[in-house]
Every structure is written in structure tokens, then in C-alpha cells.
Scaffold this active site. Structure first.
Site, mmCIF file in Angstrom:
data_model
loop_
_atom_site.group_PDB
_atom_site.id
_atom_site.type_symbol
_atom_site.label_atom_id
_atom_site.label_comp_id
_atom_site.label_asym_id
_atom_site.label_seq_id
_atom_site.Cartn_x
_atom_site.Cartn_y
_atom_site.Cartn_z
ATOM 1 N N CYS A 63 -10.740 -3.610 44.296
ATOM 2 C CA CYS A 63 -10.600 -3.527 42.835
ATOM 3 C C CYS A 63 -11.771 -2.757 42.238
ATOM 4 O O CYS A 63 -12.865 -3.304 42.076
ATOM 5 C CB CYS A 63 -10.516 -4.933 42.232
ATOM 6 S SG CYS A 63 -10.317 -4.919 40.428
ATOM 7 N N CYS A 66 -12.966 -4.174 38.904
ATOM 8 C CA CYS A 66 -13.762 -5.402 39.055
ATOM 9 C C CYS A 66 -15.177 -5.103 39.530
ATOM 10 O O CYS A 66 -16.144 -5.688 39.037
ATOM 11 C CB CYS A 66 -13.104 -6.347 40.058
ATOM 12 S SG CYS A 66 -11.356 -6.672 39.785
ATOM 13 N N ASP A 67 -15.308 -4.225 40.512
ATOM 14 C CA ASP A 67 -16.576 -4.070 41.228
ATOM 15 C C ASP A 67 -17.254 -2.717 41.074
ATOM 16 O O ASP A 67 -18.367 -2.522 41.577
ATOM 17 C CB ASP A 67 -16.350 -4.333 42.725
ATOM 18 C CG ASP A 67 -15.792 -5.733 42.972
ATOM 19 O OD1 ASP A 67 -16.201 -6.664 42.266
ATOM 20 O OD2 ASP A 67 -14.940 -5.879 43.870
#
Length: 239
Positions: A63, A66-67
């Protein structure tokens, strides 16, 4: 008054009332309504170091949204050729110094618009006919070995992050032949609700959403599912 129980749901019979769910294959529980929030699992390449380094913030992720922030100003690689891979590569390009996009064939599956966006982003380099041979690093990603399928040449990319964007698989197998699904296995709900084709059964989060796949959207649909279930119980005269 909420009871929290732990276990793996391994079988379901949703075509009768009350609904029946089996936990760990042996423990049967019944319910007047069921909210399914089993999510979707990212597909991985299956490399040993991929598994090891995606644990404990090792630098392997599925992701970018997300990261990606953790790799600001660094060089990263992403594998995939669809719209999701193209979108995440573009997102990473705004944070990272360099983005290598590893594409297995000589063309991408992404839409023409997404391909155009990738091609016109200066710090994205597409590696055609390429596959990931290995991921290097002891505690965190220190490089990625890429093999060209045409020439057999091996190339090591000096990257600190590795993103996998080859799709997701919804965790809906135990509901097959009971609930309506699309060809990928995502549960289908009535538009604007969390209702499935079986009364009293609701689907929320990533098991029914293949577009957004974010914690905040999953949580929002979870709230919708709780409200739908409450209204179902009230309208059915179940207390």
C-alpha cells in the site's frame, strides 16, 4: 454487553434463520443478522525475502498510500502493470526521488490515461520485460534484483522500499454459492447500502470494496453495516 470472541470463521450457512457460522471448524454460533467484514488480502510474489521484510516495517509494502511517506526523498521500486500500480507509482513519484516500475511484459494493463501519466512523470523509470528475482537486505530493504526476461540480464536496483501492486483477493471463499459476488470474489451489495442478496446479511469494508481499500472508507462502511443491521432487526421485530 458486547461479547468479543476470537477464532477463524471456517464455514457459513446463511440461507436459514438464524444464520449459522462455524468457528475453527467445530464451534457453531447462530445469529439473527451477520455483518461480514473479512477484508481482502494483498497478492504477493512469493519470494522468501519479501515475506521476511514485509514484517516489522522492513520496507516491503502492498500500500503506497499507507506507507509511501516513510520513503520520502528515497528511491523505491513498485511491481505491477495495472491501474493500481500506475496510480501508486504516480503517488510515490511525488514523495520519492526515484521510482522504478517493474513490468513483467512489454506493455501495461493500465488505462491509456494512467499510462500517459506514468510516461510523463520524469522520476518514474519503467523496466519492461522484467521480474523481481530477489529482495536484498537483512533488517530492511537495501536493494532489489531484477531479471530481464528477454536477455536474462540481472540488475540490482539501489532502493530502500519495495511496493507490490499486483492485486488483492477478497476473503470471501466461505460465502461462495450463497452470496452474490463479482468475478473476482468481491461481495455485491445494494447500491447505497451494505445489504447483500440475503436478508439480514450485510457486507462492509474491503470484502465488498475493490476501489478505495482504505481504513477510513472501511470504517465508514462498517458504521453503515451496523445501522443497516439495527434497522433490519427492528423491522423484523427481533429484539
Amino acid at each position: 454487553g458486547t461479547q468479543v470472541r476470537f477464532g477463524m470463521a471456517t464455514k457459513a450457512d446463511l440461507n436459514q434463520t438464524p444464520k449459522r457460522i462455524w468457528i475453527d471448524e467445530t464451534n457453531e454460533i447462530t445469529a439473527d443478522t451477520v455483518i461480514i467484514s473479512t477484508g481482502a488480502s494483498a497478492k504477493w510474489l512469493g519470494l522468501p525475502n519479501e515475506t521476511r521484510l514485509r514484517m516489522n516495517a522492513g520496507g516491503v509494502s502492498a500500500c503506497a498510500v499507507c506507507d509511501g511517506f516513510f520513503f520520502k526523498g528515497q528511491d523505491v521500486a513498485i511491481v505491477g502493470a495495472g491501474d493500481t500500480a500506475a496510480e501508486e507509482a504516480t503517488y510515490l513519484s511525488k514523495l520519492c526521488k526515484k521510482v522504478y516500475m517493474i513490468v513483467r511484459k512489454g506493455e501495461m494493463r493500465a488505462s491509456k490515461a494512467m499510462q500517459h501519466r506514468v510516461a510523463n512523470t520524469p522520476n518514474i523509470e519503467i523496466l519492461w520485460h522484467s521480474e523481481t528475482a530477489d529482495i536484498l537486505g537483512k533488517e530492511a530493504v537495501e536493494g532489489v534484483v531484477v531479471k530481464n526476461s528477454m536477455s536474462g540480464e540481472l540488475r540490482t536496483l539501489d532502493v530502500t522500499g519495495f511496493f507490490v501492486a499486483i492485486g488483492h483477493q477478497p476473503n470471501t471463499g466461505i460465502f461462495k454459492d450463497q452470496l452474490n459476488m463479482d468475478e473476482q470474489g468481491y461481495l455485491q451489495v445494494v447500491a447505497g447500502s451494505t445489504k447483500t442478496n440475503i436478508a439480514g446479511v450485510f457486507a462492509v469494508g474491503d470484502c465488498a470494496d475493490k476501489t478505495y481499500r482504505q481504513a477510513v472508507t472501511a470504517a465508514g462502511s462498517g458504521c453503515m453495516g451496523a445501522l443497516d443491521a439495527e434497522r433490519y432487526l427492528a423491522s423484523s421485530g427481533i429484539h
